[in-house]
Scaffold this motif. Structure first.
Motif, PDB file in Angstrom:
ATOM      1  N   GLY A  83       0.821  -1.218   0.000  1.00 38.62           N
ATOM      2  CA  GLY A  83       0.000   0.000   0.000  1.00 38.62           C
ATOM      3  C   GLY A  83       0.850   1.262   0.000  1.00 38.62           C
ATOM      4  O   GLY A  83       0.547   2.225  -0.710  1.00 38.62           O
ATOM      5  N   GLU A  84       1.923   1.245   0.790  1.00 43.70           N
ATOM      6  CA  GLU A  84       2.830   2.396   0.822  1.00 43.70           C
ATOM      7  C   GLU A  84       3.512   2.589  -0.532  1.00 43.70           C
ATOM      8  O   GLU A  84       3.664   3.725  -1.007  1.00 43.70           O
ATOM      9  N   LEU A  85       3.921   1.490  -1.163  1.00 43.65           N
ATOM     10  CA  LEU A  85       4.564   1.586  -2.479  1.00 43.65           C
ATOM     11  C   LEU A  85       3.598   2.150  -3.527  1.00 43.65           C
ATOM     12  O   LEU A  85       3.973   3.013  -4.323  1.00 43.65           O
ATOM     13  N   VAL A  86       2.371   1.663  -3.511  1.00 40.99           N
ATOM     14  CA  VAL A  86       1.357   2.153  -4.456  1.00 40.99           C
ATOM     15  C   VAL A  86       1.035   3.616  -4.160  1.00 40.99           C
ATOM     16  O   VAL A  86       0.912   4.431  -5.092  1.00 40.99           O
ATOM     17  N   ASP A  87       0.921   3.970  -2.890  1.00 41.70           N
ATOM     18  CA  ASP A  87       0.678   5.365  -2.530  1.00 41.70           C
ATOM     19  C   ASP A  87       1.802   6.261  -3.050  1.00 41.70           C
ATOM     20  O   ASP A  87       1.541   7.359  -3.559  1.00 41.70           O
TER      21      ASP A  87
END
Length: 146
Positions: free
Chosen positions: A136-140
């Motif tokens: 999720g952090e990478l996609v964000d």
């Protein structure tokens, strides 16, 4: 066979849905998305034009539609372990770019990690929660650069 979940009751956050609109040409948007996801720590091992394939094979008349298969190898390796290799059926994490109107592109992504958990393909434990948080952090980060 009834679905194990009611799709109409799914909150977009439950499936990690992310989307945005880019004001640029289709090819430019594809390059921009590829760069944003690469900069965020993803590789793009698979990509193809769905619209070109369908227009050629079945004369679909589709507007530009492109799939970028994003993958972070270390996260993918952990996810395969925690799901007894079943998550591979959903890999890579696709990001799609489609032309809504000339000069206007929609970028769309859902989390395969979250979907796997909802479908019972992965455990609902701390290990998968950590993987979901990391992806999720990478996609964000990637969407933040769009």
């Amino acid at each position: 066979m009834p679905l194990p979940i009611d799709p109409s009751q799914i909150d977009p956050d439950e499936i990690g849905e992310e989307q945005t609109t880019l004001e640029m040409g289709h090819e430019e948007a594809i390059e921009h998305v590829r760069e944003a996801f690469t900069d965020a720590g993803f590789g793009i091992p698979v990509e193809f034009s769905v619209s070109e394939m369908l227009n050629e094979k079945v004369d679909a008349g589709r507007d530009p539609y492109y799939v970028l298969g994003a993958c972070n190898p270390s996260v993918a390796d952990r996810a395969l372990d925690v799901t007894d290799n079943r998550l591979g059926a959903l890999m890579p994490c696709n990001v799609v770019v489609w032309e809504e109107a000339p000069g206007q592109q929609r970028v769309y992504h859902v989390s395969i990690m979250r979907i796997a958990r909802l479908l019972g393909m992965s455990p609902d434990d701390e290990e998968i929660a950590d993987i979901i948080a990391e992806t999720g952090e990478l996609v964000d980060d990637a969407f933040g650069n769009l």
